[in-house]
Design a protein around this motif. Structure first.
Motif, short mmCIF file in Angstrom:
data_model
loop_
_atom_site.label_atom_id
_atom_site.label_comp_id
_atom_site.label_asym_id
_atom_site.label_seq_id
_atom_site.Cartn_x
_atom_site.Cartn_y
_atom_site.Cartn_z
N GLU A 8 -15.29 8.47 17.91
CA GLU A 8 -16.08 7.68 18.86
C GLU A 8 -17.38 7.20 18.22
OE1 GLU A 8 -16.57 10.12 22.32
OE2 GLU A 8 -14.46 9.95 22.88
N LYS A 9 -17.67 7.68 16.98
CA LYS A 9 -18.93 7.36 16.32
C LYS A 9 -18.84 6.16 15.39
CE LYS A 9 -20.50 12.14 16.26
NZ LYS A 9 -20.87 13.26 15.40
N SER A 10 -17.90 6.23 14.40
CA SER A 10 -17.86 5.18 13.37
C SER A 10 -16.56 5.26 12.58
CB SER A 10 -19.03 5.36 12.39
OG SER A 10 -18.88 6.56 11.65
N ILE A 11 -16.33 4.23 11.76
CA ILE A 11 -15.19 4.22 10.87
C ILE A 11 -15.33 5.34 9.84
CG2 ILE A 11 -14.05 2.89 9.03
CD1 ILE A 11 -14.74 0.38 10.72
N GLU A 12 -16.53 5.49 9.31
CA GLU A 12 -16.78 6.55 8.33
C GLU A 12 -16.49 7.93 8.92
OE1 GLU A 12 -20.30 8.25 5.42
OE2 GLU A 12 -20.64 6.40 6.53
N ASP A 13 -16.88 8.15 10.16
CA ASP A 13 -16.62 9.43 10.81
C ASP A 13 -15.12 9.63 11.04
OD1 ASP A 13 -17.76 11.86 12.00
OD2 ASP A 13 -16.96 11.07 13.89
N ALA A 14 -14.40 8.56 11.35
CA ALA A 14 -12.95 8.66 11.52
C ALA A 14 -12.29 9.07 10.20
CB ALA A 14 -12.38 7.33 12.01
N LEU A 15 -12.76 8.52 9.09
CA LEU A 15 -12.23 8.88 7.78
C LEU A 15 -12.56 10.34 7.45
CD1 LEU A 15 -10.77 8.03 5.24
CD2 LEU A 15 -12.92 7.09 4.38
N HIS A 16 -13.76 10.75 7.75
CA HIS A 16 -14.15 12.14 7.54
C HIS A 16 -13.25 13.07 8.38
CE1 HIS A 16 -16.56 15.83 8.06
NE2 HIS A 16 -16.96 15.56 6.84
N ASN A 17 -12.99 12.70 9.62
CA ASN A 17 -12.11 13.50 10.49
C ASN A 17 -10.70 13.58 9.89
OD1 ASN A 17 -14.19 13.82 12.30
ND2 ASN A 17 -13.49 12.25 13.70
N ALA A 18 -10.22 12.48 9.33
CA ALA A 18 -8.89 12.47 8.72
C ALA A 18 -8.80 13.49 7.60
CB ALA A 18 -8.56 11.07 8.19
N VAL A 19 -9.75 13.44 6.68
CA VAL A 19 -9.74 14.35 5.53
C VAL A 19 -9.92 15.80 5.99
CG1 VAL A 19 -10.93 14.99 3.40
CG2 VAL A 19 -10.52 12.58 3.91
N THR A 20 -10.81 16.04 6.92
CA THR A 20 -11.05 17.40 7.41
C THR A 20 -9.80 17.99 8.04
OG1 THR A 20 -13.39 16.94 7.78
CG2 THR A 20 -12.46 18.79 8.98
#
Length: 76
Positions: free
Chosen positions: A14-26
């Motif tokens: 819900e924050k950003s594209i970068e946060d979505a990518l971080h969530n994916a890797v995590t």
């Protein structure tokens, strides 16, 4: 010989594209080891009342298969 496997995942934030990518890797790192790279295949956003509500990514995750794991599976 190294063997690399590729899986496709969907991640969001819900924050950003970068946060979505971080969530994916995590999240993928919780069950997949030896991750080499993440390729962002597609980006999309959900919009409500003219405002972005969610950022979404479709990603291809590449990771090396453990040699020991490969040998154990081959022996079965």
């Amino acid at each position: 010989m190294a063997v690399v496997k590729v899986i496709e995942i969907i991640a969001s934030s819900e924050k950003s594209i970068e946060d979505a990518l971080h969530n994916a890797v995590t999240e993928v790192s919780k069950t997949i080891h030896n991750i080499d790279s993440v390729f962002v295949k597609d980006i999309k956003v959900h919009v409500k009342d003219g405002k972005i509500t969610t950022y979404g990514l479709i990603c291809k995750v590449s990771f090396r298969i453990d040699e020991q794991e490969r040998q154990e599976k081959a022996a079965k």
